[in-house]
Design a protein around this motif. Structure first.
Motif, PDB file in Angstrom:
ATOM      1  N   ALA A 177     -98.433 -33.102  -2.733  1.00 17.11           N
ATOM      2  CA  ALA A 177     -99.835 -32.669  -2.830  1.00 17.11           C
ATOM      3  C   ALA A 177     -99.962 -31.154  -2.858  1.00 17.11           C
ATOM      4  O   ALA A 177    -101.029 -30.620  -3.167  1.00 17.11           O
TER       5      ALA A 177
ATOM      6  N   LEU B 254    -101.582 -29.412  -5.740  1.00 18.59           N
ATOM      7  CA  LEU B 254    -103.027 -29.192  -5.795  1.00 18.59           C
ATOM      8  C   LEU B 254    -103.339 -27.726  -5.503  1.00 18.59           C
ATOM      9  O   LEU B 254    -104.282 -27.159  -6.066  1.00 18.59           O
TER      10      LEU B 254
ATOM     11  N   ARG C 227    -105.522 -25.322  -7.914  1.00 21.22           N
ATOM     12  CA  ARG C 227    -106.713 -24.607  -7.432  1.00 21.22           C
ATOM     13  C   ARG C 227    -106.627 -23.126  -7.765  1.00 21.22           C
ATOM     14  O   ARG C 227    -107.584 -22.523  -8.268  1.00 21.22           O
TER      15      ARG C 227
ATOM     16  N   ALA D 207    -105.118 -30.877 -11.173  1.00 22.74           N
ATOM     17  CA  ALA D 207    -105.863 -30.959  -9.917  1.00 22.74           C
ATOM     18  C   ALA D 207    -106.274 -32.394  -9.634  1.00 22.74           C
ATOM     19  O   ALA D 207    -106.152 -32.890  -8.509  1.00 22.74           O
TER      20      ALA D 207
ATOM     21  N   GLY E 273    -104.862 -34.444  -6.748  1.00 25.89           N
ATOM     22  CA  GLY E 273    -105.919 -34.456  -5.750  1.00 25.89           C
ATOM     23  C   GLY E 273    -106.453 -35.843  -5.448  1.00 25.89           C
ATOM     24  O   GLY E 273    -106.620 -36.214  -4.276  1.00 25.89           O
TER      25      GLY E 273
ATOM     26  N   THR F 104    -104.110 -38.066  -3.316  1.00 27.47           N
ATOM     27  CA  THR F 104    -103.989 -37.477  -1.969  1.00 27.47           C
ATOM     28  C   THR F 104    -105.233 -37.788  -1.144  1.00 27.47           C
ATOM     29  O   THR F 104    -105.135 -38.131   0.042  1.00 27.47           O
TER      30      THR F 104
ATOM     31  N   LEU G 244    -110.028 -32.016   1.653  1.00 23.46           N
ATOM     32  CA  LEU G 244    -109.412 -32.161   0.338  1.00 23.46           C
ATOM     33  C   LEU G 244    -110.465 -32.356  -0.760  1.00 23.46           C
ATOM     34  O   LEU G 244    -110.335 -31.815  -1.861  1.00 23.46           O
ATOM     35  N   GLU G 245    -111.504 -33.123  -0.456  1.00 28.16           N
ATOM     36  CA  GLU G 245    -112.576 -33.329  -1.432  1.00 28.16           C
ATOM     37  C   GLU G 245    -113.274 -32.012  -1.746  1.00 28.16           C
ATOM     38  O   GLU G 245    -113.583 -31.723  -2.915  1.00 28.16           O
TER      39      GLU G 245
ATOM     40  N   GLN H  74    -111.999 -28.999  -1.465  1.00 22.39           N
ATOM     41  CA  GLN H  74    -111.075 -28.144  -2.213  1.00 22.39           C
ATOM     42  C   GLN H  74    -110.976 -28.572  -3.670  1.00 22.39           C
ATOM     43  O   GLN H  74    -110.961 -27.730  -4.578  1.00 22.39           O
ATOM     44  N   LEU H  75    -110.919 -29.878  -3.918  1.00 24.12           N
ATOM     45  CA  LEU H  75    -110.851 -30.368  -5.297  1.00 24.12           C
ATOM     46  C   LEU H  75    -112.148 -30.060  -6.032  1.00 24.12           C
ATOM     47  O   LEU H  75    -112.132 -29.630  -7.198  1.00 24.12           O
TER      48      LEU H  75
ATOM     49  N   TYR I 291    -117.572 -34.658  -5.487  1.00 25.86           N
ATOM     50  CA  TYR I 291    -116.541 -34.178  -4.562  1.00 25.86           C
ATOM     51  C   TYR I 291    -117.103 -33.131  -3.602  1.00 25.86           C
ATOM     52  O   TYR I 291    -116.805 -33.146  -2.397  1.00 25.86           O
TER      53      TYR I 291
END
Length: 459
Positions: free
Chosen positions: A212, A215, A219, A241, A245, A248, A261-262, A264-265, A295
């Motif tokens: 991961a 990702l 980013r 991504a 993403g 993960t 994580l959501e 960041q994605l 997201y």
């Protein structure tokens, strides 16, 4: 015959929290709270809890914990670096820089920590209102130079930390070039992104790092694509991504980790969308923007809202509304999205985004067109007037060319004419005429100026 009860050793709980900080954030917090309930003066536990709070944008709580840790261990450089990072997130750039400089001038600081401090100082210079990308790159390159030999160190912890730092520093240099004033950006940025990706591959293949981690590269790459304003194709990085993403996020069983994580994605995809707009590659914009909003909204649930967060989400709502207005001429749906965008954008522009004031004014003007089209004339006039004021200030600050004033002046002239405000209409029409000759035929990235409809209401 005898039962011997030993005192519980708290050290394993701290170690487990440190390991789980990224993958099981809420579980790590539970461990740290357990330790601190029994040992309130555990400096490392306080510092780690501060880092947990920082990941969820709870900066005041994070700062309180790190300050408490420093009150116990005032010379610990890692605590100072975390304090600097928190202050930077709060736009306290001078205080944040002072924390780093204290680390760099201190004796007996490990080389890997000094390298991290150099990279972090570069990050601050790039993010500050001055956006000194030239000086930022000098610090990022110094971090690369310092970390490179450490990436071959026989000590596992030092070697891995150095390789992770090299990933961050290479991505940072790519962004310095993308956002700065350099030629041949596409070639240079791509080179640094490729090197960052190579370090991640090495970490995954030889250091047992989580896949991961790719990702992180995606980013950073999408941020660079955004900074390069369309000179670099963002599509491959957006696919990357999503490729790393989505699984993960699906595999995350910790709600705080999943939300982080959501977010960041979503943040990465929003950079990709902005890059697509610069390139004019918007064929899938509506679907991609809706996914990005999903997201960001989900990731925001466990975050304490910051000015930057609100601004980012407000822009995404605006984009969705604008796409409906421009592509489908569906102003009713556009206004539904603008109703969500406006409360987030009707605030002072965040410090790090003040150079976007001209675009901010254009967004307000564009929203005014849709509100006018659905009959909300007073609010449309208010939005357009506010947008004009921002564009005027942006022109005075030399952020945009004076031609950008043509659209808001023209729209206000047509609005006042429709409302039978003859003096105001004439005044704005005269102002528009000064700039219309050299102005584009449409508002930047949005829609055509208002034109009087057969009924004289504007459209």
């Amino acid at each position: 015959m005898h039962v011997v009860l030993e005192k519980v050793d708290l050290a394993p709980f701290v170690l487990r929290a440190e390991v789980d900080l990224q993958g099981r954030t809420r579980g790590a917090l539970a461990d740290l709270n357990y330790v601190l309930s029994r040992q309130p003066q555990n400096a490392r536990a306080l510092w780690l809890r501060g880092r947990v709070m920082m990941t969820m944008a709870r900066y005041e709580e994070a700062l309180a914990d790190v300050d408490a840790a420093l009150a116990i261990e005032s010379k610990q450089p890692l605590y100072h670096l975390t304090r600097s990072e928190i202050l930077g997130r709060q736009d306290e750039y001078d205080a944040a820089s002072n924390e780093i400089k204290e680390v760099l001038t201190s004796a007996d600081v490990p080389e890997i920590v000094k390298a991290r401090a150099m990279c972090q100082l570069g990050d601050l210079l790039a993010a500050s209102p001055a956006h000194d990308y030239k000086l930022a790159m000098e610090h990022h390159l110094s971090a690369v130079k310092a970390a490179d030999p450490l990436s071959l160190d026989k000590r596992l912890a030092v070697r891995r930390a150095a390789k992770l730092l090299l990933v961050d520093a290479h991505l940072a240099v790519a962004n310095d070039i993308a956002y700065g004033y350099w030629q041949q950006k596409e070639t240079a940025v791509t080179k640094w992104l490729t090197r960052a990706q190579a370090y991640v591959d090495d970490l995954i293949n030889h250091e047992e790092a989580d896949p991961a981690l790719r990702l992180l590269v995606a980013r950073g790459a999408l941020a660079a694509c955004c900074g390069a304003q369309g000179k670099i194709d963002s599509v491959p990085w957006a696919r990357m991504a999503l490729q790393y993403g989505k699984p993960t996020i699906a595999a995350a069983d910790d709600p705080w980790t999943k939300a982080r994580l959501e977010w960041q994605l979503g943040w990465a995809l929003s950079d990709g969308l902005e890059s697509d707009e610069f390139r004019g590659a918007t064929q899938h914009a509506l679907a991609n923007t809706a996914l990005t909003v999903t997201y960001l909204e989900s990731g925001a649930k466990n975050r304490l809202e910051t000015a930057d967060d609100a601004y980012r989400l407000g822009i995404m709502y605006f984009r969705l509304g604008s796409l409906h207005a421009v592509r489908n001429n569906d102003h009713k749906t556009a206004v539904a999205w603008y109703e969500k965008a406006y409360p987030l954008l009707d605030r002072p522009i965040p410090v790090a985004h003040r150079n976007e004031q001209g675009r901010y004014g254009e967004w307000l003007v564009s929203m005014g067109i849709s509100y006018w089209s659905v009959g909300m004339r007073d609010f449309a006039l208010q939005l357009t007037d506010a947008g004009l004021q921002h564009v005027e200030e942006a022109v005075s600050r030399k952020l945009v060319d004076g031609k950008a004033l043509a659209i808001p002046y023209s729209n206000l002239a047509l609005m006042h004419e429709a409302l039978a405000h003859k003096a105001e209409a004439q005044n704005f029409a005269q102002q528009a005429a000064k700039f219309e000759a050299g102005a584009e035929s449409k508002a930047v990235g949005t829609m055509n100026p208002l034109q009087p409809s057969p009924g004289g209401t504007g459209g």
